[in-house]
Design an enzyme around this catalytic site. Structure first.
Site, PDB file in Angstrom:
ATOM      1  CB  SER A 363      -1.207  -0.003   1.291  1.00 16.23           C
ATOM      2  OG  SER A 363      -2.103   0.874   0.860  1.00 16.23           O
ATOM      3  CG  ASP A 482      -6.045  -3.022  -4.099  1.00 17.10           C
ATOM      4  OD1 ASP A 482      -6.772  -2.419  -3.512  1.00 17.10           O
ATOM      5  OD2 ASP A 482      -4.799  -3.005  -3.885  1.00 17.10           O
ATOM      6  CG  HIS A 513      -5.118  -2.468  -0.224  1.00 14.19           C
ATOM      7  ND1 HIS A 513      -4.547  -2.136  -1.310  1.00 14.19           N
ATOM      8  CD2 HIS A 513      -4.630  -1.608   0.816  1.00 14.19           C
ATOM      9  CE1 HIS A 513      -3.697  -1.193  -1.098  1.00 14.19           C
ATOM     10  NE2 HIS A 513      -3.963  -0.974   0.441  1.00 14.19           N
TER      11      HIS A 513
END
Length: 792
Positions: A363, A482, A513
Site C-alpha cells: 500500500s 484491489d 488490498h
C-alpha cells in the site's frame, strides 16, 4: 489444495550432500552407516524438538510406515530399501499430515499428488535416501512452510547461533541468527528538507532491528520499509470530506501548482561514529521483514517527515515525501549524517550495513518504494512493491472525477496526511503543529475536490513520469480485486518497468488490498528469500530464471497460477461488442436507437442504510431497486471458458439533462455459482514460525464460497466535461451529446462456460463517486456506443 512450489532450485546429489553436511543434518560418518541406520538418523534429525539421540530414536515409534507397522519396528528388521509408499507415509507425517484423517496409510501417494508434493519413489541405496531427505527438507509442509523452516521453529538452527555468518541451503538464507538478542535501536537522520519552516533540516527518526551478530565484523544488508504509519495512525475517518453533494462545473478549474519546500543543506558525515543511544519501542509491522531478520537481513523502518518523535509535516505524495524517505537509504550507504538523539551532537553510522538495500511493504509502503526507486538512489538494489500507488491521481481521481478508494469515501490527500502526522502526538512539538495546519489548508485547496481535474499538483505526484530513473531490480505484487489501490496503478508502472534494462517480475493474486506471502497456492516467501539472497547477498543462485516473468492466480481455481510473459492487451485478441436496444451485448449486431436512465444520486442509498459493499452486490446482481438507475446489456452464455486480459475500453455517446455529469461503466460476470472468497480463509492462525520462539504468520488461501449471482470484473468512471481532453474540461450544455472514450481498470479474468458478460452503464457509484442530492437523466446513443475487450 495444491501446495505449488516454485522456489525449489534443482540441485545435484553431490551439492545436496554437501549442503546437508554443512547444516549437520547428514552425519560426517554417514558412509559407514547402514541404510536402516541412516534412515533412523535422518528421520530423527527432522525432529528438532528432541534434543538427544535417545529422544529422537524414542519418537520413531510415533510414525507409521504402513497400516500395520511403525517406523521403529520397521527398522528392527534392518531394511536395505524402502518403498515409495512406505517413505511417503513417513514423509507426510514429518510434513505435518495426520494419517487416517488427512490421508490413508494404504494410499499415501494420492495425498502427495493432491497437494502437488514432489513424487515419491522406491529408495534402494543410501545415495537415493540422502537425496530424498534433501528434497523433503525443501518440500512445503502442511503449514505452508518448507520442512526446514518447520524445524527452525522447533530450534534446529540454534546450534549455529553466535557463529556470525550467513548459511545458505538450496539458494536461500537459513535462520541461523540469534533472534533472542536482536538489536533494536533508533537514530535520527538529518534531512535537507525544512518542511516545518524552523530553519533547520528536519530530523527523521529511523528504527532498526538487526542481528546481534552485526555488532562485530559481520555486515548485513538492510530491508527498508518506508512506512508513514510506523509512528502511529491518527483516526480521522469521521472527519472525511462530505461526498453527498452535487457535481460542480469543472470549467472552474484553475490548474493548482506544486510549490517546493525550502532546503537546508545538511552537513556531510564526519569520522565520528557513536553507538545508538535510544532503544526502539516500536514493533516491526511487516511479516516478510521478520522472516528475513531471522535469516540475517536487518529490518529498517521510517515514516520520515511528520512521523512521531521527528520533525516536519506530511505532504502526501509530494517530492518532499520521496526525498525524505530516500535520505534514509543515503544514511544506510554512508552518504548522510544521522545522530544518536535530537540534540544533533553525536553522529552515528550504519557501520553494520553492507550498503546493499532492498525495500518491502504494501500500500503506502509499496508506493514509496516506487517513488524512491525513480530517484535512482545509490545502494537500492531491489524493490518488492505490493499494492502500490504509481500515480496519486489514479488513487483519488479518475478521468476528471473525484473517486474514492474502496471503503474510504471522502478520504483525500489532506486527510491521509493527517492520518500519518503522528508527531502531533508529541505535545511539545508546537513548530510542527503550526506548519501542519498551514499545509492542510494548502493541500485542501490544491487537491481540488470541486472539479477532480488533473493539474500540476497531481503531475508532481505521478511517479510513472520519472520511471526512467529506476536502476534497481523490480517485483510488483497486486490484487486483481484491489479496489483500494486500483489495478491501473500496477498495470501502468509495469508497462514502463518492463521496458527498462532491469530484472523485473509481476505477481497478480485474487485478493483485494492484501499480502500474498502466506498463501497455500504459492511459496512466495521462499521466492523472496531466494530473490534477496541474489540481490543483497550477491549470491548467484539462479533467482532471475527461477520463476516466470508474470504469475497470475486463477479466479476459478485458487491453487492454479498462470505463467505469462507479460500483462497487456497483447495477450489476447481484440473483440468488439455492441449494446443493443433489447438489452443484448452483441458481437454481430450494431446497436441503434437511444436509451435513457435516471440517476438517483445518493438519496435512495442513504435511506436504505446499507453498506457500500452491499449496495454494489445488489446493484451488479440486478436488484430492481438499484438497477433501474442504469442500463444493462448481457451477452449470450459463453460456450467455453474465456479469459479477459488487459484494459477493456468503452466508447459511449451520451447526453445529460444538466450541464454537469458523471458516467460509470462496469463489467460483470453473471451466473449463480460458487466463486472464490473475497479474502483468503485462514487455515491455522500463527502456525508459520519465522524462527525459533520468534514471530509467526498464518496460512491462508482463497476457497470456494457460497453461491453468488454476480461478480464485478472491472469498472471505470469519467466526467462528461472531459469529452474533448482528459486533462482539460470543456463546457457542457444540457442535452448535448458527447463521445466519451476511456479505459476500464485492467484485468485478467476467466469467465467459465455458461457465464454471461454484463455491461452496465450508470452514473453514481455509491462507494466511489460523489453522491449528488438531485436526480439527473442520461441518454445513451447506442449507435455511438461500444465495448472493446481482449480475449485469450
Amino acid at each position: 489444495m495444491k501446495y505449488n512450489q516454485y522456489a525449489y532450485v534443482e540441485t545435484s546429489p553431490e551439492k545436496a550432500t554437501e549442503e546437508l553436511l554443512a547444516i549437520n543434518f547428514l552425519p560426517e560418518n554417514y558412509s559407514s552407516l547402514s541404510f536402516s541406520e541412516l534412515l533412523a538418523v535422518l528421520t530423527g534429525n527432522v525432529l528438532a524438538e528432541a534434543t538427544t539421540r535417545q529422544a529422537k530414536d524414542a519418537k520413531l515409534a510415533e510414525f507409521a510406515v504402513d497400516d500395520q507397522t511403525d517406523l521403529a519396528a520397521f527398522l528392527l528388521d534392518t531394511p536395505t530399501a524402502i518403498t515409495a509408499s512406505q517413505f511417503a507415509n513417513v514423509a507426510l507425517q514429518l510434513l505435518g499430515y495426520h494419517p487416517n484423517y488427512d490421508y490413508s496409510l494404504t494410499d499415501p501417494l494420492t495425498c502427495g499428488e493432491k497437494h502437488a508434493l514432489p513424487a515419491f519413489k522406491d529408495l534402494t541405496s543410501k545415495e537415493e535416501l540422502i537425496f530424498a531427505f534433501y528434497r523433503l527438507l525443501n518440500t512445503r509442509s502442511k503449514n505452508g512452510q518448507i520442512l526446514l523452516d518447520v524445524m527452525a521453529g522447533k530450534g534446529y538452527f540454534t546450534q549455529f547461533w553466535g557463529e556470525g555468518k550467513f548459511m545458505l541451503f538450496n539458494g536461500k538464507s537459513l535462520p541461523v541468527f540469534d533472534t533472542s538478542q536482536v538489536i533494536r535501536e533508533v537514530v535520527y537522520v538529518q534531512s535537507d528538507l525544512d518542511t516545518d519552516g524552523d530553519g533547520k533540516g528536519d530530523l527523521l527518526p529511523v528504527t532498526i532491528f538487526r542481528p546481534v551478530e552485526s555488532q562485530d565484523q559481520l555486515k548485513v544488508p538492510a530491508l527498508y520499509t518506508a512506512s508513514p504509519y510506523f509512528g502511529g495512525i491518527i483516526d480521522n475517518v469521521k472527519t472525511n470530506h462530505n461526498v453527498d453533494e452535487n457535481l460542480t462545473d469543472a470549467t472552474t478549474w484553475t490548474n493548482p501548482k506544486y510549490v517546493a519546500k525550502p532546503l537546508v543543506k545538511s552537513p556531510a558525515p564526519s569520522g565520528q561514529d557513536v553507538p545508538a543511544t535510544e532503544l526502539a519501542t516500536g514493533q516491526s509491522s511487516y511479516g516478510l521483514n521478520e522472516y528475513l531478520l531471522a535469516r540475517g537481513f536487518a529490518s529498517v523502518f521510517s515514516g520520515a517527515i511528520g512521523n512521531r518523535h521527528g520533525d516536519g509535516i506530511r505532504i502526501t505524495g509530494s517530492p518532499e515525501e520521496t526525498i525524505s524517505q530516500k535520505e534514509v537509504i543515503e544514511w544506510l550507504t554512508g552518504d548522510r549524517v544521522a545522530y544518536t538523539d535530537r540534540t544533533r551532537r553525536f553522529e552515528t553510522k550504519a557501520s553494520w550495513c553492507s550498503g546493499n538495500v532492498g525495500m518491502t511493504g504494501r500500500s503506502y509502503l509499496g508506493t514509496l518504494q516506487i517513488a524512491i526507486a525513480t530517484t535512482g538512489v545509490k545502494g537500492l538494489k531491489t524493490v518488492v512493491s505490493e499494492a502500490a500507488i504509481s500515480s496519486w491521481y489514479d488513487y483519488y481521481r479518475e478521468h476528471g472525477l473525484v473517486i474514492a478508494p474502496s471503503e474510504c469515501q471522502g478520504e483525500d490527500m489532506d486527510k491521509l496526511a493527517e492520518v500519518c502526522q503522528s508527531n502531533l502526538w508529541d505535545g511539545g512539538n508546537f513548530t510542527a503543529k503550526k506548519a501542519y495546519e498551514a499545509e492542510q489548508a494548502e493541500l485542501l485547496a490544491a487537491q481540488d475536490r470541486a472539479t477532480g481535474q488533473y493539474s500540476d499538483f497531481w503531475e508532481s505526484r505521478n511517479y510513472r513520469h520519472h520511471a526512467d530513473g529506476i536502476k534497481c531490480s523490480w517485483i510488483s505484487v497486486h490484487g486483481l480485486n484491489d479496489w483500494n489501490v486500483k489495478p491501473k496503478n500496477v498495470y501502468k508502472i509495469w508497462q514502463k518497468v518492463k521496458q527498462l534494462p532491469v530484472e523485473s517480475h509481476l505477481f497478480l493474486h485474487q485478493g483485494p488490498h492484501y499480502n500474498m506471502n502466506n498463501l497455500v497456492s504459492i511459496d512466495f516467501t521462499d521466492l523472496m528469500n531466494l530473490w534477496f539472497v541474489h540481490e543483497l547477498l550477491e549470491v548467484e543462485n539462479g533467482a532471475y530464471e527461477q520463476w516466470p516473468k508474470v504469475m497470475i492466480q486463477d479466479n476459478l481455481e485458487a491453487d492454479k497460477w498462470h505463467a505469462e510473459s507479460d500483462w497487456a492487451n497483447d495477450l489476447g485478441q481484440a473483440s468488439l461488442y455492441s449494446p443493443t436496444a433489447d438489452g443484448y451485448l452483441s458481437t454481430v449486431e450494431n446497436g441503434t436507437g437511444q436509451l435513457t436512465f435516471t440517476d438517483l444520486g445518493g438519496t435512495e442509498f442513504k435511506k436504505a442504510g446499507i453498506s457500500e459493499t452491499d449496495w454494489e452486490y445488489q446493484f451488479i446482481s440486478g436488484e430492481k431497486k438499484w438497477a433501474k438507475a442504469s442500463l444493462r446489456f448481457e451477452s449470450e452464455e459463453f460456450l467455453h471458458p474465456t479469459t479477459l486480459v488487459g484494459r477493456p475500453k468503452v466508447q459511449v455517446r451520451v447526453a445529460a439533462n444538466k450541464t454537469v455529469g458523471q458516467l460509470s461503466v462496469a463489467l460483470v460476470d453473471l451466473g449463480t455459482r460458487q466463486r472464490l472468497t473475497a479474502t483468503p480463509k485462514i487455515f491455522a492462525r500463527g502456525n508459520q514460525p519465522f524462527g525459533y520462539r520468534f514471530e509467526a504468520d498464518s496460512l491462508q488461501e482463497f476457497v470456494p464460497d457460497k453461491a453468488t449471482k454476480a461478480k464485478l470484473i472491472t469498472k471505470a468512471h469519467m466526467n462528461l466535461q472531459n469529452y474533448q481532453d482528459m486533462k482539460q474540461p470543456s463546457k457542457l450544455e444540457a442535452g448535448q451529446f458527447v463521445d466519451l472514450e476511456f479505459e476500464l481498470q485492467p484485468t485478467y479474468y476467466t469467465l467459465p462456460a455458461g457465464a454471461k458478460l454484463c455491461l452496465i452503464i450508470y452514473s453514481t457509484d455509491q462507494g466511489m463517486t460523489k453522491r449528488p442530492l438531485e436526480t439527473e437523466d442520461y441518454t445513451v446513443d447506442l449507435a455511438g456506443t461500444a465495448l472493446l475487450l481482449y480475449r485469450k
